[in-house]
Design a protein around this motif. Sequence first.
Motif, PDB file in Angstrom:
ATOM      1  N   ARG A 151       0.857  -1.185   0.000  1.00  0.00           N
ATOM      2  CA  ARG A 151       0.000   0.000   0.000  1.00  0.00           C
ATOM      3  C   ARG A 151       0.890   1.231   0.000  1.00  0.00           C
ATOM      4  O   ARG A 151       1.843   1.318   0.782  1.00  0.00           O
ATOM      5  N   THR A 152       0.564   2.162  -0.881  1.00  0.00           N
ATOM      6  CA  THR A 152       1.334   3.403  -0.980  1.00  0.00           C
ATOM      7  C   THR A 152       0.375   4.570  -1.187  1.00  0.00           C
ATOM      8  O   THR A 152      -0.726   4.383  -1.716  1.00  0.00           O
ATOM      9  N   PRO A 153       0.805   5.771  -0.787  1.00  0.00           N
ATOM     10  CA  PRO A 153      -0.039   6.943  -1.061  1.00  0.00           C
ATOM     11  C   PRO A 153      -0.165   7.153  -2.569  1.00  0.00           C
ATOM     12  O   PRO A 153       0.781   6.918  -3.320  1.00  0.00           O
ATOM     13  N   ASP A 154      -1.338   7.567  -2.996  1.00  0.00           N
ATOM     14  CA  ASP A 154      -1.581   7.866  -4.408  1.00  0.00           C
ATOM     15  C   ASP A 154      -0.913   9.196  -4.731  1.00  0.00           C
ATOM     16  O   ASP A 154      -1.241  10.211  -4.115  1.00  0.00           O
ATOM     17  N   PRO A 155       0.046   9.230  -5.668  1.00  0.00           N
ATOM     18  CA  PRO A 155       0.731  10.484  -5.979  1.00  0.00           C
ATOM     19  C   PRO A 155      -0.223  11.559  -6.520  1.00  0.00           C
ATOM     20  O   PRO A 155       0.049  12.750  -6.370  1.00  0.00           O
ATOM     21  N   ALA A 156      -1.350  11.139  -7.100  1.00  0.00           N
ATOM     22  CA  ALA A 156      -2.320  12.104  -7.623  1.00  0.00           C
ATOM     23  C   ALA A 156      -3.190  12.695  -6.516  1.00  0.00           C
ATOM     24  O   ALA A 156      -3.765  13.767  -6.684  1.00  0.00           O
ATOM     25  N   ASP A 157      -3.301  11.994  -5.381  1.00  0.00           N
ATOM     26  CA  ASP A 157      -4.109  12.459  -4.248  1.00  0.00           C
ATOM     27  C   ASP A 157      -3.546  11.802  -2.995  1.00  0.00           C
ATOM     28  O   ASP A 157      -3.849  10.651  -2.696  1.00  0.00           O
ATOM     29  N   ARG A 158      -2.734  12.519  -2.277  1.00  0.00           N
ATOM     30  CA  ARG A 158      -2.009  11.953  -1.126  1.00  0.00           C
ATOM     31  C   ARG A 158      -2.946  11.423  -0.036  1.00  0.00           C
ATOM     32  O   ARG A 158      -2.526  10.683   0.837  1.00  0.00           O
ATOM     33  N   ARG A 159      -4.225  11.800  -0.091  1.00  0.00           N
ATOM     34  CA  ARG A 159      -5.174  11.283   0.901  1.00  0.00           C
ATOM     35  C   ARG A 159      -5.611   9.865   0.542  1.00  0.00           C
ATOM     36  O   ARG A 159      -6.075   9.125   1.402  1.00  0.00           O
ATOM     37  N   ALA A 160      -5.486   9.496  -0.712  1.00  0.00           N
ATOM     38  CA  ALA A 160      -5.903   8.174  -1.183  1.00  0.00           C
ATOM     39  C   ALA A 160      -4.737   7.188  -1.088  1.00  0.00           C
ATOM     40  O   ALA A 160      -3.570   7.574  -1.121  1.00  0.00           O
ATOM     41  N   VAL A 161      -5.089   5.923  -0.977  1.00  0.00           N
ATOM     42  CA  VAL A 161      -4.097   4.855  -0.870  1.00  0.00           C
ATOM     43  C   VAL A 161      -4.231   3.930  -2.069  1.00  0.00           C
ATOM     44  O   VAL A 161      -5.339   3.539  -2.447  1.00  0.00           O
ATOM     45  N   LEU A 162      -3.091   3.593  -2.661  1.00  0.00           N
ATOM     46  CA  LEU A 162      -3.055   2.615  -3.754  1.00  0.00           C
ATOM     47  C   LEU A 162      -2.646   1.262  -3.186  1.00  0.00           C
ATOM     48  O   LEU A 162      -1.718   1.171  -2.374  1.00  0.00           O
ATOM     49  N   VAL A 163      -3.324   0.236  -3.629  1.00  0.00           N
ATOM     50  CA  VAL A 163      -3.051  -1.128  -3.184  1.00  0.00           C
ATOM     51  C   VAL A 163      -2.669  -1.943  -4.411  1.00  0.00           C
ATOM     52  O   VAL A 163      -3.292  -1.828  -5.463  1.00  0.00           O
ATOM     53  N   GLU A 164      -1.639  -2.787  -4.245  1.00  0.00           N
ATOM     54  CA  GLU A 164      -1.181  -3.605  -5.365  1.00  0.00           C
ATOM     55  C   GLU A 164      -0.775  -4.981  -4.852  1.00  0.00           C
ATOM     56  O   GLU A 164      -0.195  -5.118  -3.770  1.00  0.00           O
ATOM     57  N   ALA A 165      -1.103  -5.995  -5.637  1.00  0.00           N
ATOM     58  CA  ALA A 165      -0.650  -7.355  -5.315  1.00  0.00           C
ATOM     59  C   ALA A 165       0.854  -7.430  -5.544  1.00  0.00           C
ATOM     60  O   ALA A 165       1.367  -6.873  -6.507  1.00  0.00           O
ATOM     61  N   THR A 166       1.541  -8.112  -4.653  1.00  0.00           N
ATOM     62  CA  THR A 166       2.982  -8.279  -4.797  1.00  0.00           C
ATOM     63  C   THR A 166       3.274  -9.532  -5.631  1.00  0.00           C
ATOM     64  O   THR A 166       2.414 -10.409  -5.769  1.00  0.00           O
ATOM     65  N   PRO A 167       4.494  -9.632  -6.163  1.00  0.00           N
ATOM     66  CA  PRO A 167       4.864 -10.858  -6.879  1.00  0.00           C
ATOM     67  C   PRO A 167       4.708 -12.110  -6.007  1.00  0.00           C
ATOM     68  O   PRO A 167       4.328 -13.168  -6.514  1.00  0.00           O
ATOM     69  N   LEU A 168       4.955 -11.981  -4.703  1.00  0.00           N
ATOM     70  CA  LEU A 168       4.785 -13.118  -3.795  1.00  0.00           C
ATOM     71  C   LEU A 168       3.346 -13.629  -3.849  1.00  0.00           C
ATOM     72  O   LEU A 168       3.109 -14.840  -3.906  1.00  0.00           O
ATOM     73  N   SER A 169       2.380 -12.715  -3.856  1.00  0.00           N
ATOM     74  CA  SER A 169       0.978 -13.130  -3.883  1.00  0.00           C
ATOM     75  C   SER A 169       0.618 -13.781  -5.207  1.00  0.00           C
ATOM     76  O   SER A 169      -0.233 -14.671  -5.250  1.00  0.00           O
ATOM     77  N   CYS A 170       1.239 -13.350  -6.271  1.00  0.00           N
ATOM     78  CA  CYS A 170       0.912 -13.906  -7.595  1.00  0.00           C
ATOM     79  C   CYS A 170       1.174 -15.405  -7.644  1.00  0.00           C
ATOM     80  O   CYS A 170       0.497 -16.134  -8.378  1.00  0.00           O
ATOM     81  N   GLY A 171       2.124 -15.858  -6.850  1.00  0.00           N
ATOM     82  CA  GLY A 171       2.396 -17.291  -6.778  1.00  0.00           C
ATOM     83  C   GLY A 171       1.247 -18.080  -6.167  1.00  0.00           C
ATOM     84  O   GLY A 171       1.161 -19.294  -6.332  1.00  0.00           O
ATOM     85  N   LEU A 172       0.346 -17.397  -5.474  1.00  0.00           N
ATOM     86  CA  LEU A 172      -0.793 -18.068  -4.852  1.00  0.00           C
ATOM     87  C   LEU A 172      -1.986 -18.210  -5.789  1.00  0.00           C
ATOM     88  O   LEU A 172      -2.913 -18.968  -5.501  1.00  0.00           O
ATOM     89  N   SER A 173      -1.972 -17.475  -6.895  1.00  0.00           N
ATOM     90  CA  SER A 173      -3.179 -17.430  -7.735  1.00  0.00           C
ATOM     91  C   SER A 173      -3.602 -18.812  -8.221  1.00  0.00           C
ATOM     92  O   SER A 173      -4.790 -19.131  -8.214  1.00  0.00           O
ATOM     93  N   ARG A 174      -2.668 -19.631  -8.640  1.00  0.00           N
ATOM     94  CA  ARG A 174      -3.025 -20.977  -9.114  1.00  0.00           C
ATOM     95  C   ARG A 174      -3.546 -21.845  -7.975  1.00  0.00           C
ATOM     96  O   ARG A 174      -4.475 -22.637  -8.156  1.00  0.00           O
ATOM     97  N   GLN A 175      -2.950 -21.698  -6.782  1.00  0.00           N
ATOM     98  CA  GLN A 175      -3.416 -22.460  -5.627  1.00  0.00           C
ATOM     99  C   GLN A 175      -4.836 -22.054  -5.246  1.00  0.00           C
ATOM    100  O   GLN A 175      -5.661 -22.902  -4.914  1.00  0.00           O
ATOM    101  N   VAL A 176      -5.117 -20.754  -5.282  1.00  0.00           N
ATOM    102  CA  VAL A 176      -6.456 -20.264  -4.959  1.00  0.00           C
ATOM    103  C   VAL A 176      -7.451 -20.785  -5.991  1.00  0.00           C
ATOM    104  O   VAL A 176      -8.535 -21.256  -5.645  1.00  0.00           O
TER     105      VAL A 176
END
Length: 174
Positions: A100-125
Motif C-alpha cells: 500500500r502506498t499513497p496515491d501520488p495524484a491524491d495523497r489522501r488516497a491509498v493505492l493497493v497492489e498485489a505483490t509478486p509473492l501473492s501472484c504465486g498463490l493465484s493458481r493455488q487459490v
Amino acid sequence: MNDATGPEQGPCTWPAEAGVALPGGPFGHLVTRVARLHRTAAGRALRETGLYPGQEIVLGHLWEAGRPVRQSELIKAVELDPSTVTKTLQRLEQAGHVSRTPDPADRRAVLVEATPLSCGLSRQVEAAWAGLEEYALAGLTPADRAELGRLLAAVEANLCDRVRGCPEQGEPQG
C-alpha cells in the motif's frame, strides 16, 4: 396473569417446526446455513495457501486489475465494510501479499497492489475454489447445476431489487 407475557405463556412463543429454526423463513435459514458451511469449507480449502476466507477475493480483484488500485475502489469492488477491507489489507500486507502506498495524484488516497509473492498463490487459490465447487455440487447433473445457478441468480436479483445497492450481476457459471 394470563396475557401473552404472563408466566403461563412464557416470555416468548416460537412456532418452529421440527428442523426449522426460523418459522416463516425456512429458505432464508437454509441459505444462511449453506453460506456458513461454504465459508467453512473455503477456509479448509484455502488452508494450504495460508489465506483466510475473503482474503482471496481481495487478492483476486488485485490480480485481475494487474495494476495498483485505490483502496476505495477495492472496497466497492469487494462489497465489504471499509473497516473489514482495511483489516484484511493490513494482514495481507504483513504477510507480504500486498503493498500500500499513497496515491501520488491524491495523497489522501491509498493505492493497493498485489505483490509478486501473492501472484504465486493465484493458481493455488484457483485450484482450491475449483475443488470446493466440485465438492459442493457433487451429485448434481449439469442440468441441475444450471438450474441451481439460474434460481440463485433470480433470488439474487430479487434481493438486489429490495436493497437497491447491488452491482451489476454476471451470468452464473454452470
